[in-house]
Motif scaffolding. Sequence first.
Motif, PDB file in Angstrom:
ATOM      1  N   PHE A   1      42.339  35.675  26.029  1.00  0.00           N
ATOM      2  CA  PHE A   1      43.252  35.908  25.518  1.00  0.00           C
ATOM      3  C   PHE A   1      43.919  36.327  25.053  1.00  0.00           C
ATOM      4  CE2 PHE A   1      40.660  32.051  22.698  1.00  0.00           C
ATOM      5  CZ  PHE A   1      41.421  31.118  23.445  1.00  0.00           C
ATOM      6  N   TYR A   2      44.152  37.874  25.210  1.00  0.00           N
ATOM      7  CA  TYR A   2      44.747  38.937  25.101  1.00  0.00           C
ATOM      8  C   TYR A   2      44.819  39.840  26.208  1.00  0.00           C
ATOM      9  CZ  TYR A   2      46.302  43.336  23.714  1.00  0.00           C
ATOM     10  OH  TYR A   2      47.240  44.604  23.534  1.00  0.00           O
ATOM     11  N   SER A   3      44.547  39.202  27.087  1.00  0.00           N
ATOM     12  CA  SER A   3      44.918  39.731  28.553  1.00  0.00           C
ATOM     13  C   SER A   3      45.826  38.962  29.355  1.00  0.00           C
ATOM     14  CB  SER A   3      44.285  39.643  29.610  1.00  0.00           C
ATOM     15  OG  SER A   3      44.777  39.817  30.705  1.00  0.00           O
ATOM     16  N   SER A   4      46.307  37.475  28.834  1.00  0.00           N
ATOM     17  CA  SER A   4      46.901  36.679  29.287  1.00  0.00           C
ATOM     18  C   SER A   4      47.708  35.853  28.213  1.00  0.00           C
ATOM     19  CB  SER A   4      46.250  36.070  30.399  1.00  0.00           C
ATOM     20  OG  SER A   4      45.212  36.147  30.912  1.00  0.00           O
ATOM     21  N   GLY A   5      47.397  35.879  27.523  1.00  0.00           N
ATOM     22  CA  GLY A   5      48.218  35.305  26.421  1.00  0.00           C
ATOM     23  C   GLY A   5      48.384  33.710  26.075  1.00  0.00           C
ATOM     24  N   LEU A   6      46.779  32.775  26.621  1.00  0.00           N
ATOM     25  CA  LEU A   6      47.075  32.057  27.198  1.00  0.00           C
ATOM     26  C   LEU A   6      47.057  30.763  25.780  1.00  0.00           C
ATOM     27  CD1 LEU A   6      44.018  31.546  29.717  1.00  0.00           C
ATOM     28  CD2 LEU A   6      46.731  31.858  29.276  1.00  0.00           C
ATOM     29  N   ARG A   7      46.768  29.669  25.581  1.00  0.00           N
ATOM     30  CA  ARG A   7      46.666  28.739  24.090  1.00  0.00           C
ATOM     31  C   ARG A   7      45.008  28.455  24.123  1.00  0.00           C
ATOM     32  NH1 ARG A   7      51.674  26.883  27.077  1.00  0.00           N
ATOM     33  NH2 ARG A   7      53.690  27.382  25.312  1.00  0.00           N
ATOM     34  N   LEU A   8      44.711  28.039  22.971  1.00  0.00           N
ATOM     35  CA  LEU A   8      43.828  27.565  22.862  1.00  0.00           C
ATOM     36  C   LEU A   8      43.402  26.433  24.036  1.00  0.00           C
ATOM     37  CD1 LEU A   8      40.535  27.529  21.525  1.00  0.00           C
ATOM     38  CD2 LEU A   8      41.529  26.292  19.301  1.00  0.00           C
ATOM     39  N   ALA A   9      44.205  25.904  24.119  1.00  0.00           N
ATOM     40  CA  ALA A   9      43.480  24.447  24.738  1.00  0.00           C
ATOM     41  C   ALA A   9      43.750  25.061  26.401  1.00  0.00           C
ATOM     42  CB  ALA A   9      44.399  23.027  24.833  1.00  0.00           C
ATOM     43  N   GLU A  10      44.481  25.834  26.544  1.00  0.00           N
ATOM     44  CA  GLU A  10      44.624  26.712  27.999  1.00  0.00           C
ATOM     45  C   GLU A  10      43.227  26.655  28.661  1.00  0.00           C
ATOM     46  OE1 GLU A  10      49.426  26.924  27.955  1.00  0.00           O
ATOM     47  OE2 GLU A  10      48.014  28.725  28.034  1.00  0.00           O
TER      48      GLU A  10
ATOM     49  N   ARG B   1      50.629  27.391  35.549  1.00  0.00           N
ATOM     50  CA  ARG B   1      51.417  28.275  36.006  1.00  0.00           C
ATOM     51  C   ARG B   1      50.894  29.229  36.234  1.00  0.00           C
ATOM     52  NH1 ARG B   1      51.054  28.506  30.220  1.00  0.00           N
ATOM     53  NH2 ARG B   1      50.635  30.539  29.340  1.00  0.00           N
ATOM     54  N   ILE B   2      50.725  30.528  37.338  1.00  0.00           N
ATOM     55  CA  ILE B   2      49.919  31.198  37.485  1.00  0.00           C
ATOM     56  C   ILE B   2      50.217  32.660  36.872  1.00  0.00           C
ATOM     57  CG2 ILE B   2      49.111  33.062  39.138  1.00  0.00           C
ATOM     58  CD1 ILE B   2      48.917  29.999  39.641  1.00  0.00           C
ATOM     59  N   VAL B   3      49.344  33.171  35.563  1.00  0.00           N
ATOM     60  CA  VAL B   3      48.873  34.632  34.893  1.00  0.00           C
ATOM     61  C   VAL B   3      48.720  35.523  35.258  1.00  0.00           C
ATOM     62  CG1 VAL B   3      49.156  34.752  32.343  1.00  0.00           C
ATOM     63  CG2 VAL B   3      49.794  32.211  32.916  1.00  0.00           C
ATOM     64  N   PRO B   4      49.250  36.238  35.343  1.00  0.00           N
ATOM     65  CA  PRO B   4      48.030  37.868  35.459  1.00  0.00           C
ATOM     66  C   PRO B   4      46.953  38.004  34.659  1.00  0.00           C
ATOM     67  CG  PRO B   4      50.442  38.521  35.663  1.00  0.00           C
ATOM     68  CD  PRO B   4      49.981  37.001  34.598  1.00  0.00           C
ATOM     69  N   VAL B   5      45.989  38.857  35.179  1.00  0.00           N
ATOM     70  CA  VAL B   5      44.834  38.942  34.233  1.00  0.00           C
ATOM     71  C   VAL B   5      44.365  40.558  34.547  1.00  0.00           C
ATOM     72  CG1 VAL B   5      42.621  38.573  33.315  1.00  0.00           C
ATOM     73  CG2 VAL B   5      44.045  36.886  34.842  1.00  0.00           C
ATOM     74  N   GLY B   6      44.595  41.180  32.881  1.00  0.00           N
ATOM     75  CA  GLY B   6      44.387  42.679  33.252  1.00  0.00           C
ATOM     76  C   GLY B   6      42.828  42.872  34.331  1.00  0.00           C
ATOM     77  N   LYS B   7      42.778  43.882  34.340  1.00  0.00           N
ATOM     78  CA  LYS B   7      41.133  44.680  34.436  1.00  0.00           C
ATOM     79  C   LYS B   7      40.056  44.564  33.465  1.00  0.00           C
ATOM     80  CE  LYS B   7      39.191  48.969  36.003  1.00  0.00           C
ATOM     81  NZ  LYS B   7      39.063  50.474  36.609  1.00  0.00           N
ATOM     82  N   MET B   8      40.361  45.106  32.249  1.00  0.00           N
ATOM     83  CA  MET B   8      39.163  44.467  31.711  1.00  0.00           C
ATOM     84  C   MET B   8      38.248  42.812  31.175  1.00  0.00           C
ATOM     85  SD  MET B   8      39.020  48.249  30.379  1.00  0.00           S
ATOM     86  CE  MET B   8      38.178  48.289  28.781  1.00  0.00           C
TER      87      MET B   8
END
Length: 306
Positions: free
Chosen positions: A146-155, A181-188
């Motif tokens: 959620f925090y890494s990629s800013g997704l909505r709950l449904a997403e 859409r394609i969203v980056p995901v962080g290392k953590m």
Amino acid sequence: MSQLSWLASFERYLTSEKQLSKYSVRNYLYEINRAGKIIFDSQDITAHDQQWLAVNRDQLQAVLAKLHRQGLSPRSLSLCLSSLKQFFEFLVREQVIKANPAKNLNAPKQAKPLPKNMDLDAVTHLLDIDTSDSLGKRDKAIMELFYSSGLRLAELASLDIHDIDFQQHEVKVTGKGSKQRIVPVGKMALNALNVWLEARSAMAVGEAGDALFVSQQGKRLSHRSIQLRMNKWGQEQALSAKVHPHKLRHSFATHMLESSADLRAVQELLGHANLSTTQIYTSLDFQHLAKVYDGAHPRAKKAKGK
């Protein structure tokens, strides 16, 4: 026909034809009576039956203006105007007036409540949870994503395992209107997802299929379950504010914007169709936008250099 009779007839119309609840009907009648007391400057509006039929747009505008000065909220003003529009539309329907004097009136816009973000220390503390069991591993992966990629709950809830690309550090998201859409995901977040998938592989998840996040019963994790688990961790981590998915999404957007000042990029990451939505979502004020503009726009730079 007396004004009281018109109101009684209007009440029957709302109840029988519009099939509104008793609560809604009561609110409509209350607002009409409140407006009538202002228009006719009288507590006894039943004495002004025929005058209702001659009420004009300016009188109704004056009602809204007076209620606004008295401190009535935009929501209440909107309800008042809606009630008047319905009442006069009813009188048009009954052919006792030719036009609805409230038709083109607009109530003040209601301010959109802005979600509150968590600062970086609070997010870090939230994500530092006990991951000794599979549920802890799963929940950490959920919150990190959620925090890494800013997704909505449904997403997030609809993600399947193959939507995560560990090689490219990306997640394929299906947002509103089935737009992908394609969203980056962080290392953590990727590390937490790897730990969770290892734990998931030991679970019986036949019914869930390829669902990324599953329950102990082997089903795709529901929206409500995700909300409850995040709230639980917020309480266990002794955070002062309630924790929910939208708060992490907003924190992601706010922190990204503070670091990059790139509103367009944040818009793309969040999956917003309009830039104005992102501006509201991230609580930007005009001074901040002006500062970004002055520092980035070529013409702004030249003007400052003169």
